[in-house]
Design a protein around this motif. Structure first.
Motif, PDB file in Angstrom:
ATOM      1  N   VAL A  13       0.810  -1.332   0.105  1.00  0.00           N
ATOM      2  CA  VAL A  13      -0.103   0.095   0.157  1.00  0.00           C
ATOM      3  C   VAL A  13       0.765   1.284  -0.112  1.00  0.00           C
ATOM      4  CG1 VAL A  13      -1.954   1.197   1.284  1.00  0.00           C
ATOM      5  CG2 VAL A  13      -1.913  -0.973   1.036  1.00  0.00           C
ATOM      6  N   ALA A  14       2.028   1.430   0.827  1.00  0.00           N
ATOM      7  CA  ALA A  14       2.826   2.408   0.933  1.00  0.00           C
ATOM      8  C   ALA A  14       3.478   2.596  -0.258  1.00  0.00           C
ATOM      9  CB  ALA A  14       3.906   2.190   2.053  1.00  0.00           C
ATOM     10  N   ALA A  15       3.945   1.485  -1.103  1.00  0.00           N
ATOM     11  CA  ALA A  15       4.580   1.606  -2.297  1.00  0.00           C
ATOM     12  C   ALA A  15       3.665   2.589  -3.420  1.00  0.00           C
ATOM     13  CB  ALA A  15       5.323   0.241  -2.930  1.00  0.00           C
ATOM     14  N   ARG A  16       2.423   2.035  -3.351  1.00  0.00           N
ATOM     15  CA  ARG A  16       1.488   2.656  -4.158  1.00  0.00           C
ATOM     16  C   ARG A  16       1.291   4.187  -4.045  1.00  0.00           C
ATOM     17  NH1 ARG A  16       0.791   0.927  -8.682  1.00  0.00           N
ATOM     18  NH2 ARG A  16      -1.482   1.577  -8.808  1.00  0.00           N
ATOM     19  N   MET A  17       1.657   4.535  -2.804  1.00  0.00           N
ATOM     20  CA  MET A  17       1.455   5.916  -2.523  1.00  0.00           C
ATOM     21  C   MET A  17       2.777   6.903  -3.253  1.00  0.00           C
ATOM     22  SD  MET A  17      -0.556   5.836   1.031  1.00  0.00           S
ATOM     23  CE  MET A  17       0.342   6.608   1.872  1.00  0.00           C
TER      24      MET A  17
END
Length: 137
Positions: free
Chosen positions: A104-108
């Motif tokens: 999720v963090a990587a997608r942000m």
């Protein structure tokens, strides 16, 4: 205790055990002594002796090899402040690894500040809906 690193290890055996139990890729169990031995050139007997406390006086080379394998500074083994910092980092990494938060963090990455604030607001709302504590930050 996998996924929940627990208290800061203080003794050499606790530190070796801590690393073995908590530093491993997502989706796999902790490294075995033979796996560590193969990658570090250390014997399984030495690893077992370090982990059990039968050997509490390893060589500098042994600690360097373990530090390199687990991706921690050598100071982790003898400096309490470093051990505290590394343990906190490992706990966070384990939480991210085990909870799937990293994806999720990587997608942000690359989102505007406004979008990041919206994601944070939605996250807080979801936490409230699920009865979880609000973010203290």
């Amino acid at each position: 205790m996998d996924g929940q690193p627990g208290p800061v290890p203080r003794t050499l055996p606790e530190k070796v055990d801590y690393l073995i139990r908590n530093v491993h890729p997502r989706g796999r169990k902790p490294y075995t002594h033979p796996e560590i031995a193969e990658q570090t050139g250390l014997s399984t007997g030495l690893l077992s002796a370090l982990r059990s406390g039968k050997n509490q006086n390893p060589t500098k080379d042994t600690l360097e090899r373990l530090a390199r394998f687990f991706g921690v500074p050598e100071a982790f083994f003898f400096d309490e402040q470093t051990a505290d910092q590394v343990t906190a980092q490992i706990a966070l990494a384990a939480m991210l690894r085990d909870a799937g938060i990293a994806q999720v963090a990587a997608r942000m990455v690359g989102l505007s500040q406004g979008s990041l604030e919206a994601v944070q607001a939605m996250t807080e709302q979801l936490r409230k809906l699920e009865g979880l504590e609000a973010d203290d930050a």
